[in-house]
Write a protein that holds these residues in place. Sequence first.
Motif, short mmCIF file in Angstrom:
data_model
loop_
_atom_site.label_atom_id
_atom_site.label_comp_id
_atom_site.label_asym_id
_atom_site.label_seq_id
_atom_site.Cartn_x
_atom_site.Cartn_y
_atom_site.Cartn_z
N GLN A 107 -56.80 -25.76 -4.25
CA GLN A 107 -56.69 -26.91 -5.15
C GLN A 107 -55.97 -26.69 -6.17
O GLN A 107 -56.13 -25.64 -7.29
N LEU A 108 -54.79 -27.41 -6.85
CA LEU A 108 -53.95 -26.90 -7.68
C LEU A 108 -54.81 -27.33 -9.27
O LEU A 108 -55.18 -28.35 -9.31
N ARG A 109 -54.52 -26.53 -10.13
CA ARG A 109 -55.21 -26.51 -11.33
C ARG A 109 -54.39 -26.06 -12.63
O ARG A 109 -54.16 -24.73 -12.46
N LEU A 110 -54.75 -26.71 -13.45
CA LEU A 110 -53.99 -26.31 -14.77
C LEU A 110 -55.00 -26.48 -15.98
O LEU A 110 -55.60 -27.45 -16.04
N VAL A 111 -55.18 -25.47 -16.51
CA VAL A 111 -56.18 -25.52 -17.81
C VAL A 111 -55.67 -25.19 -19.00
O VAL A 111 -55.32 -23.70 -19.12
N GLU A 112 -55.62 -25.83 -19.98
CA GLU A 112 -55.22 -25.58 -21.32
C GLU A 112 -56.50 -25.04 -22.26
O GLU A 112 -57.45 -25.39 -22.06
N SER A 113 -56.02 -24.20 -23.08
CA SER A 113 -56.63 -23.34 -24.09
C SER A 113 -56.29 -23.04 -25.17
O SER A 113 -54.94 -23.01 -25.49
N GLY A 114 -56.91 -22.84 -26.31
CA GLY A 114 -56.36 -22.31 -27.57
C GLY A 114 -56.23 -23.32 -28.61
O GLY A 114 -55.56 -23.03 -29.71
N GLY A 115 -56.47 -24.50 -28.50
CA GLY A 115 -56.32 -25.68 -29.57
C GLY A 115 -57.49 -25.45 -30.57
O GLY A 115 -58.32 -24.67 -30.51
N GLY A 116 -57.20 -26.36 -31.63
CA GLY A 116 -58.32 -26.02 -32.68
C GLY A 116 -57.78 -26.78 -33.90
O GLY A 116 -56.80 -27.32 -33.89
N LEU A 117 -58.55 -26.61 -34.98
CA LEU A 117 -58.07 -27.15 -36.50
C LEU A 117 -57.52 -25.79 -37.13
O LEU A 117 -58.07 -24.79 -37.18
N VAL A 118 -56.35 -26.06 -37.73
CA VAL A 118 -55.50 -25.32 -38.70
C VAL A 118 -54.96 -25.84 -39.70
O VAL A 118 -54.62 -27.10 -39.59
N GLN A 119 -54.81 -25.20 -40.70
CA GLN A 119 -54.09 -25.60 -42.01
C GLN A 119 -52.65 -25.68 -41.76
O GLN A 119 -51.86 -25.02 -41.04
N PRO A 120 -51.81 -26.78 -42.55
CA PRO A 120 -50.44 -26.71 -42.54
C PRO A 120 -49.94 -25.17 -42.90
O PRO A 120 -50.55 -24.60 -43.72
N GLY A 154 -50.08 -23.06 -40.77
CA GLY A 154 -50.91 -22.00 -39.82
C GLY A 154 -50.10 -22.03 -38.36
O GLY A 154 -49.15 -22.49 -38.26
N SER A 155 -50.86 -20.96 -37.65
CA SER A 155 -50.31 -20.71 -36.36
C SER A 155 -51.44 -20.90 -35.30
O SER A 155 -52.30 -20.68 -35.63
N LEU A 156 -50.98 -21.32 -34.05
CA LEU A 156 -51.92 -21.32 -32.91
C LEU A 156 -51.16 -20.62 -31.60
O LEU A 156 -50.12 -20.95 -31.77
N ARG A 157 -51.87 -20.29 -30.80
CA ARG A 157 -51.07 -19.96 -29.51
C ARG A 157 -51.83 -20.70 -28.22
O ARG A 157 -53.23 -20.29 -28.12
N LEU A 158 -51.39 -21.79 -27.65
CA LEU A 158 -51.63 -22.37 -26.71
C LEU A 158 -51.67 -21.69 -25.42
O LEU A 158 -50.65 -20.98 -25.05
N SER A 159 -52.54 -21.74 -24.33
CA SER A 159 -52.56 -20.88 -22.93
C SER A 159 -52.74 -22.18 -22.04
O SER A 159 -53.37 -22.92 -22.24
N CYS A 160 -51.94 -21.55 -21.00
CA CYS A 160 -52.05 -22.66 -19.72
C CYS A 160 -52.55 -21.55 -18.67
O CYS A 160 -51.34 -20.96 -18.20
N ALA A 161 -53.37 -21.79 -17.93
CA ALA A 161 -53.78 -20.96 -16.80
C ALA A 161 -53.63 -21.75 -15.61
O ALA A 161 -54.22 -22.88 -15.33
#
Length: 121
Positions: free
Chosen positions: A1-14, A16-23
């Motif tokens: 079964q094909l699956r894509l799962v995102e993670s790494g989101g959240g609240l950040v100040q202007p 700032g930085s984030l790294r999103l992941s897609c598994a």
Amino acid sequence: QLRLVESGGGLVQPGGSLRLSCAASGFTFEYYAIGWFRQAPGKEREGVSCISSSGGSTNYADSVKGRFTISRDNAKNMVYLRMNSLKPEDTAIYYCAAADIGTMKPLYDYWGQGTQVTVSS
């Protein structure tokens, strides 16, 4: 079964930085291009970035060029979106998607469930 799962989101100040992941799982990952899309409330889903199956070709929306970087690790079935200098207008739900051919249009076969990114002070 094909699956894509995102993670790494959240609240950040202007600024700032984030790294999103897609598994990815359930399919031959290295054969597929991957795209990152986002959708803010009341707006259409828009392409943020995409990367070819080999990782040798990338594309970015003008609004994120120079701030976001897409990358992939085919050995780990992972795609990343590094987001720097975040702005309030980057606030949205971010989705990763897989398709035979990469495009900045939401014409992908498979989608993840999304991860919320909120940029606010």
